[in-house]
Scaffold this active site. Structure first.
Site: not given
Ligand code: GLU
Length: 296
Positions: A257-261
């Site tokens: 996911s984007k939030s996990r980089g």
């Protein structure tokens, strides 16, 4: 965008991203699997932008999705479909379910839900805590009056709906025959407070409207299919065949996911990387360091 001659008009597959952020490698994999599934069977591959979340959906993300898919060399047939152009059909279906007595207004706020969690552990479903059913027990007359002035969502009374539909089955080409158990997801929201329709309702209606023969999507949506199958039965819609594919996982075994980089495809694209080669590698099961495919 149009493409080649189609050999099998009965095969229609779609990729249905939500333009709530930039696509990452997991989306490239999902788009590739759906695209290749359609092409291998001589079918159509449609692109449907699921842009009904007014709070999160952004035109710049839509543009990035189209540019990313072109860069990856995953061509789609026909014009791009936008859910935002189909709001009347979602409202009509919600009205139909209301007239059947299967939806009830829910006034619970996020803080009510948090409070419930704090009061004691809530039963967990495959997609998180199951709604406790607080508003299902409201006096219908009182609920109708409150609904005139108070913000509310509409939830499906899933036990009542399942009693009407009776036992249901669906087929997953990868996981085999399934018996639906929609009650394990609880009374899902079909019309959120601040959106014209929830994912479950819009996707079920659109897969029927677009004559999707095979819903090819990630294993993260596997459990949702029980609800979609129930809605198909209630709204007299056809049931496609499903194919839930494995997911790309990061080094901690979490979904990308984007939030996990995870790097966005746009970053790779604008850095001059070769999108076509990236897809070739995904096809061959070659993933960047640390990334792996989930097991069945
Ligand atoms: N729009 C959904 C998402 O981006 C996917 C819908 C589907 O494939 O059923 O997660």
């Amino acid at each position: 965008m149009t493409s080649s001659t189609h050999l099998n008009p009965d095969i229609v597959v779609r990729f249905a991203p939500s333009p709530n952020g930039l696509l990452h490698l997991g989306h490239a994999y999902a788009a590739m699997v759906a695209h290749d599934f359609a092409r291998a069977r001589g079918g159509r591959f449609l692109l449907r932008i699921e842009d009904i979340d007014g709070g999160r959906s952004r035109p710049e993300f839509v543009r990035a999705i189209l540019d990313d898919l072109r860069w990856l060399g995953l061509d789609w047939d026909r014009d791009v479909i936008f859910q935002s152009a189909r709001l009347e059909s979602y409202a009509a279906a919600a009205d139909r379910l209301k007239a059947m007595g299967l939806l009830y207004p829910c006034f619970c706020t996020r803080s009510d839900m948090r409070q419930l969690q704090e009061d004691g552990p809530q039963p967990e479903g495959p997609d998180g805590p199951i709604y406790a059913g607080t508003c299902r027990h409201l006096d219908p007359e009182l609920a109708r009056k409150r609904a005139v002035t108070e913000p509310h969502s509409w939830r499906l009374d899933v036990a009542k709906a399942a009693a009407i539909s009776g036992p249901l089955r669906w087929t997953d080409e990868r996981h085999g025959e399934q018996s639906s158990d929609p009650e394990r997801l609880g009374d899902v929201i079909l019309v959120p407070k601040d959106m014209p329709a929830a994912y479950h309702l819009a996707v079920t209606l659109d897969d029927a409207r677009d004559a999707i023969s095979h819903v090819v999507r990630g294993d993260d949506l596997f459990a949702s299919t029980d609800i979609h199958r129930l809605l198909q039965a209630l709204l007299d819609l056809p049931t496609p065949t499903y194919f839930h594919h494995p997911l790309l996982l990061d080094e901690n075994g979490g979904k990308l996911s984007k939030s996990r980089g995870s790097a966005s495809l746009s970053v790779l694209r604008t850095a001059g990387e070769d999108g076509y080669r990236l897809v070739q590698e995904l096809r061959a099961g070659i993933f960047p360091v640390g990334i792996s495919l989930s097991q069945a």
